[in-house]
Scaffold this motif. Structure first.
Motif, PDB file in Angstrom:
ATOM      1  N   SER A 116      -5.970   1.739   0.921  1.00 28.69           N
ATOM      2  CA  SER A 116      -4.848   2.503   1.438  1.00 28.69           C
ATOM      3  C   SER A 116      -4.263   1.791   2.651  1.00 28.69           C
ATOM      4  CB  SER A 116      -5.304   3.914   1.827  1.00 28.69           C
ATOM      5  OG  SER A 116      -6.265   3.845   2.876  1.00 28.69           O
ATOM      6  N   ALA A 168      -2.829   7.046  -8.399  1.00 28.68           N
ATOM      7  CA  ALA A 168      -2.316   7.158  -7.027  1.00 28.68           C
ATOM      8  C   ALA A 168      -1.569   8.477  -6.866  1.00 28.68           C
ATOM      9  CB  ALA A 168      -1.398   5.985  -6.705  1.00 28.68           C
ATOM     10  N   GLU A 213       1.091   4.365  -2.629  1.00 32.04           N
ATOM     11  CA  GLU A 213       0.820   5.737  -2.196  1.00 32.04           C
ATOM     12  C   GLU A 213       2.017   6.646  -2.418  1.00 32.04           C
ATOM     13  OE1 GLU A 213      -0.309   5.308   1.840  1.00 32.04           O
ATOM     14  OE2 GLU A 213      -2.171   4.240   1.386  1.00 32.04           O
ATOM     15  N   ASN A 252       2.635  11.225  -1.450  1.00 32.91           N
ATOM     16  CA  ASN A 252       2.494  11.983  -0.212  1.00 32.91           C
ATOM     17  C   ASN A 252       3.084  13.389  -0.333  1.00 32.91           C
ATOM     18  OD1 ASN A 252       1.284   9.813   1.030  1.00 32.91           O
ATOM     19  ND2 ASN A 252       3.214   8.989   1.843  1.00 32.91           N
ATOM     20  N   ALA A 285       0.828  -1.210   0.000  1.00 30.79           N
ATOM     21  CA  ALA A 285       0.000   0.000   0.000  1.00 30.79           C
ATOM     22  C   ALA A 285       0.863   1.261   0.000  1.00 30.79           C
ATOM     23  CB  ALA A 285      -0.928  -0.007   1.211  1.00 30.79           C
ATOM     24  N   ARG A 286       1.927   1.282   0.789  1.00 31.62           N
ATOM     25  CA  ARG A 286       2.774   2.478   0.830  1.00 31.62           C
ATOM     26  C   ARG A 286       3.568   2.648  -0.461  1.00 31.62           C
ATOM     27  NH1 ARG A 286       5.269   3.266   6.922  1.00 31.62           N
ATOM     28  NH2 ARG A 286       3.344   4.084   7.861  1.00 31.62           N
TER      29      ARG A 286
END
Length: 459
Positions: A341, A455, A81, A458, A77-78
């Motif tokens: 997420s 996506a 992201e 961050n 997931a990371r």
């Protein structure tokens, strides 16, 4: 395979980047090495092994399971992201290879950590065993630091006996209500089982255990007899004398001995080697000289234990079953991270784990047929429209939980019972290939269809 191996390496690097991994590694070391130093046993071999194995293996499985869920959710997931997986996906590598590489990476990481923890526990057990008194060490190596399988007398076919009795006593069964016939069958079955399990006062009862397939393997090997009986006595510390004849009937080799045992608890005593008859059967006769009946339960009243392998091999097989559980958790976490997420995937994965730990609640709902519980005003269980949806889901969930829960190696290891290769094979088939395979296929399909270009990073 080179592409998948590269993803495996990246998964290891990603795991080492998580602070939680190092924290859980420190907790794992404390649980394996520090916890046994703090635990105090009762000085017996059984107490020492049960406390050490129960706490250390349970702590190891719990910590590794939590770490597996967390890292499996984060590593996929990371990466999505933070727009890292996009750099991999544009290369000539299929999505399923990325997903499978991460799963195999988690499995190899768990295998390494589990091997280190298991080796430390194994060495700690032997170190603590060396500090026991000589008598307890003898018990330890005969009853616990072994791998013992069991054999029982085959149970009679009560169903056929019930049907024969009903044909002899009920002349016209078609004239009776089917529910009444079923109730008669249940009562007769209970009566036959009672007659089979009860050893009346002042009588003998024979048991015959067939070991012809193991006759050569058990030559010159001492065996252990594990028994348990119930009585009508309510005095907990009272012991009951019994007379035992073990060996071929009417043979000078037959051994007779007197033993006194308490009721309602498992007791073991050793049988000398080479007590089988020419056909490989062990005959056991028990006399009840007491004034009350002794009741030997069907399943665990009389059980013969014999050596099957070594404790070290048994311990490895137990770790293999724990590894199967970790493989399932890795597939659950990756499947959730394939379309959610990181925070949501971690929440969903932990919810699945909590459902697995709440099998007692799920079983109660299925038995009662409702989630509303007992209604005192109606003197029964309440029902709602939700039950028509929830109860069938819980029934399916309970079947899956029972499929997995049957594999628990800790009790077997702490009592010297054998974890067979057949059980390990079933664990691999049911937990890894069936359950984990389902989550793997679902996760790969979801990850393949996910639009990675949408996506947002961050930053």
């Amino acid at each position: 395979m080179n592409k998948i191996a590269a993803i495996v390496g990246l998964t290891w690097k990603a795991a080492f980047r998580y602070r939680l991994f190092w924290i859980l590694s420190a907790l794992l070391a404390a649980a394996v090495l520090g916890l046994p130093m703090l635990l105090k046993d009762d000085g017996t071999a059984q107490g020492m092994v049960q406390i050490l194995l129960t706490y250390t293996l349970s702590a190891t499985a719990t910590l590794l399971g939590f770490a597996t869920l967390w890292i499996s959710c984060g590593t996929l997931a990371r990466d999505v992201e933070e727009c890292q997986v996009q750099m991999v996906a544009v290369k000539p590598i299929a999505r399923w290879q990325i997903w499978l590489g991460k799963w195999l990476g988690l499995l190899s990481l768990n295998a390494a950590l589990l091997a280190l923890a298991g080796g430390s526990i194994f060495l700690m057990l032997h170190w603590r065993a060396g500090r026991l008194p000589a008598g307890e060490q003898k018990i330890l190596h005969e009853q616990i630091f072994v791998s013992r399988s069991s054999a029982r007398e085959p149970l009679p076919d009560f169903k056929q006996a019930v049907e024969r009795y009903m044909k002899q006593t009920i002349k016209n069964p078609s004239a009776m209500d089917p529910s009444d016939l079923q109730e008669i069958r249940l009562q007769l079955t209970a009566q036959f089982e009672t007659n089979y399990t009860v050893l009346p006062a002042g009588t003998w009862r024979p048991w015959g255990i067939d070991l012809h397939a193991l006759k050569d393997q058990l030559r010159d090997q001492p065996l252990q007899l594990r028994i348990k009986f119930h009585t009508a006595s309510n005095r907990g510390e009272e012991t009951f004398p019994t007379i035992w004849k073990v060996g071929p009937t009417n043979s000078p080799k037959q051994l007779e001995m007197e033993e006194s045992f308490p009721a309602d608890s498992f007791q073991e005593f050793t049988i000398p080697p080479n007590m089988l008859d020419d056909k490989g059967r062990l005959w056991i006769e028990v006399a009840n000289p007491n004034s009350m009946d002794l009741i030997f339960p069907l399943e665990d009243g009389m059980e013969l234990l014999y050596p099957e392998s070594t404790f070290g091999i048994n311990f490895i097989r137990g770790l293999a079953i724990i590894f199967c559980w970790l493989a399932l958790l890795a597939s659950v976490g990756l499947a959730a991270a394939s379309f959610l997420s990181f925070p949501v995937a971690a929440f969903v994965s932990l919810a699945v784990l909590l459902v697995g730990l709440s099998s007692g609640t799920v079983s109660t709902v299925v038995e009662q047929g409702t989630i509303t519980g007992f209604d005192a005003a109606k003197s029964g269980y309440g029902h709602s429209v939700v039950d028509y949806v929830i109860v069938p889901i819980f029934q399916g969930t309970l079947k899956i939980l029972k499929l997995v829960e049957s594999f628990s190696p800790i009790d077997s290891l702490s009592t010297g019972r054998s974890i067979t290769w057949e059980q390990v094979g079933l664990a691999v088939t049911q937990i890894i290939f069936i359950l984990s395979g389902f989550f793997c296929v679902a996760g790969i399909l979801l990850f393949t269809r996910r639009e990675l270009a949408t996506a947002q990073g961050n930053s």
